[in-house]
Design a protein around this motif. Structure first.
Motif, PDB file in Angstrom:
ATOM      1  N   UNK A 119       0.886  -1.068  -0.064  1.00 26.51           N
ATOM      2  CA  UNK A 119      -0.021  -0.055  -0.087  1.00 26.51           C
ATOM      3  C   UNK A 119       0.920   1.232   0.042  1.00 26.51           C
ATOM      4  N   UNK A 120       0.305   2.375  -0.378  1.00 27.23           N
ATOM      5  CA  UNK A 120       0.855   3.730  -0.453  1.00 27.23           C
ATOM      6  C   UNK A 120      -0.271   4.500   0.185  1.00 27.23           C
ATOM      7  N   UNK A 121       0.401   5.673   1.121  1.00 23.77           N
ATOM      8  CA  UNK A 121      -0.423   6.481   1.676  1.00 23.77           C
ATOM      9  C   UNK A 121       0.771   7.865   2.200  1.00 23.77           C
ATOM     10  N   UNK A 122      -0.184   8.911   2.624  1.00 24.54           N
ATOM     11  CA  UNK A 122       0.568  10.013   2.859  1.00 24.54           C
ATOM     12  C   UNK A 122       1.430   9.549   4.128  1.00 24.54           C
ATOM     13  N   UNK A 123       2.722   9.989   4.194  1.00 22.90           N
ATOM     14  CA  UNK A 123       3.526   9.839   5.582  1.00 22.90           C
ATOM     15  C   UNK A 123       2.562  10.200   6.850  1.00 22.90           C
ATOM     16  N   UNK A 182       7.954  10.649   8.227  1.00 24.77           N
ATOM     17  CA  UNK A 182       8.633  10.934   7.220  1.00 24.77           C
ATOM     18  C   UNK A 182       8.467  10.082   5.993  1.00 24.77           C
ATOM     19  N   UNK A 183       8.572  10.285   4.661  1.00 25.21           N
ATOM     20  CA  UNK A 183       8.367   9.441   3.477  1.00 25.21           C
ATOM     21  C   UNK A 183       9.463   8.279   3.710  1.00 25.21           C
ATOM     22  N   UNK A 184       9.130   7.249   3.345  1.00 18.95           N
ATOM     23  CA  UNK A 184       9.846   6.127   3.389  1.00 18.95           C
ATOM     24  C   UNK A 184       9.317   4.748   3.045  1.00 18.95           C
ATOM     25  N   UNK A 185       9.957   3.898   2.631  1.00 21.49           N
ATOM     26  CA  UNK A 185       9.303   2.528   2.173  1.00 21.49           C
ATOM     27  C   UNK A 185       9.683   1.704   3.675  1.00 21.49           C
ATOM     28  N   UNK A 186       8.436   1.184   3.934  1.00 21.36           N
ATOM     29  CA  UNK A 186       8.538   0.506   5.450  1.00 21.36           C
ATOM     30  C   UNK A 186       8.499  -1.057   5.175  1.00 21.36           C
ATOM     31  N   UNK A 187       9.117  -1.910   5.790  1.00 16.48           N
ATOM     32  CA  UNK A 187       8.974  -3.194   5.845  1.00 16.48           C
ATOM     33  C   UNK A 187       8.324  -3.864   7.136  1.00 16.48           C
ATOM     34  N   UNK A 188       7.317  -4.382   7.144  1.00 16.63           N
ATOM     35  CA  UNK A 188       6.709  -4.809   8.311  1.00 16.63           C
ATOM     36  C   UNK A 188       6.633  -6.443   8.473  1.00 16.63           C
ATOM     37  N   UNK A 198       8.768 -14.974   9.102  1.00 10.82           N
ATOM     38  CA  UNK A 198       7.639 -14.119   9.093  1.00 10.82           C
ATOM     39  C   UNK A 198       6.748 -13.863   7.872  1.00 10.82           C
ATOM     40  N   UNK A 199       5.540 -13.355   7.863  1.00  9.51           N
ATOM     41  CA  UNK A 199       5.163 -12.787   6.680  1.00  9.51           C
ATOM     42  C   UNK A 199       5.565 -11.367   6.598  1.00  9.51           C
ATOM     43  N   UNK A 200       5.892 -10.896   5.288  1.00  6.99           N
ATOM     44  CA  UNK A 200       6.399  -9.805   5.328  1.00  6.99           C
ATOM     45  C   UNK A 200       5.871  -8.724   4.175  1.00  6.99           C
ATOM     46  N   UNK A 201       5.314  -7.544   4.745  1.00  5.49           N
ATOM     47  CA  UNK A 201       4.556  -6.703   4.456  1.00  5.49           C
ATOM     48  C   UNK A 201       5.508  -5.339   3.839  1.00  5.49           C
ATOM     49  N   UNK A 202       5.288  -4.703   2.646  1.00 10.27           N
ATOM     50  CA  UNK A 202       6.155  -3.804   2.006  1.00 10.27           C
ATOM     51  C   UNK A 202       5.314  -2.485   2.005  1.00 10.27           C
ATOM     52  N   UNK A 203       5.303  -1.430   2.785  1.00 11.58           N
ATOM     53  CA  UNK A 203       4.405  -0.277   2.539  1.00 11.58           C
ATOM     54  C   UNK A 203       5.209   1.085   2.398  1.00 11.58           C
ATOM     55  N   UNK A 204       4.334   2.082   1.601  1.00  8.17           N
ATOM     56  CA  UNK A 204       5.362   3.236   1.257  1.00  8.17           C
ATOM     57  C   UNK A 204       4.444   4.454   1.886  1.00  8.17           C
ATOM     58  N   UNK A 205       5.285   5.213   2.610  1.00  7.36           N
ATOM     59  CA  UNK A 205       4.934   6.479   3.063  1.00  7.36           C
ATOM     60  C   UNK A 205       5.479   7.756   2.041  1.00  7.36           C
ATOM     61  N   UNK A 206       4.512   8.495   1.551  1.00 10.58           N
ATOM     62  CA  UNK A 206       4.704   9.343   0.432  1.00 10.58           C
ATOM     63  C   UNK A 206       4.838  10.914   1.127  1.00 10.58           C
TER      64      UNK A 206
END
Length: 206
Positions: A119-123, A182-188, A198-206
């Motif tokens: 997913x992507x959303x505003x930081x 802060x804008x960044x690509x996050x690994x959860x 684990x199950x690994x999510x990749x999410x993006x803050x813009x």
């Protein structure tokens, strides 16, 4: 000297082994035991009792001759699915007997993403879709009440639900995530108790 012997068998009964619970695909801890009896409840030897089961469960052996005490024993391997299993003991000329056994999910073996990845959303805002995972045993049966913890590795985001949480009756665990400011690509990582990877999510803050 006189010896009293059992009379002719008139019925078969459940002698033991009913209402057991074990992990799917495993053998029940105790044998299923039937007994052939005469009119005075003495055990009768030499009676063949056949065991059959539904849902893919397997009695072994499936045909047993009663011993000197009238008993016939079999071991039941449960199916690989979660189910309530009925085992029927039958013998020609007698009323059948039925055992009920319970096949439940085994230990957690896998965790997989079901929704919320990439997913992507505003930081600084919450991602629009919840992060959801499914925890299952080795046969893909959902595992209930297994602990799952979500972690962003210290990236600075926040989780809304209780963390760690536990899986529902359908084996799922859900978490809402607010991105760091802060804008960044996050690994959860979503980690389930008893599961190595684990199950690994990749999410993006813009």
């Amino acid at each position: 000297t006189a010896t009293a012997a059992p009379g002719p068998a008139i019925r078969i009964i459940i002698w033991g082994g009913a209402k057991q619970t074990a992990a799917a695909g495993s053998n029940l801890a105790k044998p299923l035991v039937a007994q052939a009896r005469d009119v005075y409840n003495n055990g009768v030897s030499g009676i063949t009792i056949n065991f059959t089961a539904n849902h893919g469960a397997v009695p072994n052996p499936s045909s047993v001759v009663t011993d000197a005490t009238g008993l016939a024993r079999t071991t039941l391997q449960l199916p690989t699915t979660v189910s309530t299993v009925t085992v029927t003991g039958s013998s020609a000329g007698f009323k059948n007997v039925g055992y009920v056994e319970y096949s439940v999910a085994g230990p957690a073996a896998n965790i997989a993403i079901t929704s919320g990845n990439n997913q992507s959303a505003t930081a600084g805002t919450q991602l629009p879709q919840a992060l959801s995972v499914l925890v299952a045993d080795q046969y893909a049966n959902p595992v209930y009440s297994n602990s799952v913890i979500f972690s962003d590795g210290g990236a600075g985001g926040t989780f809304s639900n209780i963390n760690p949480g536990v899986t529902s009756t359908s084996g799922t665990a859900t978490q809402f995530y607010t991105l760091p400011p802060s804008a960044a690509t996050i690994t959860i990582n979503a980690t389930a108790t008893g599961v190595a990877n684990p199950a690994v999510f990749t999410e993006t803050g813009q």
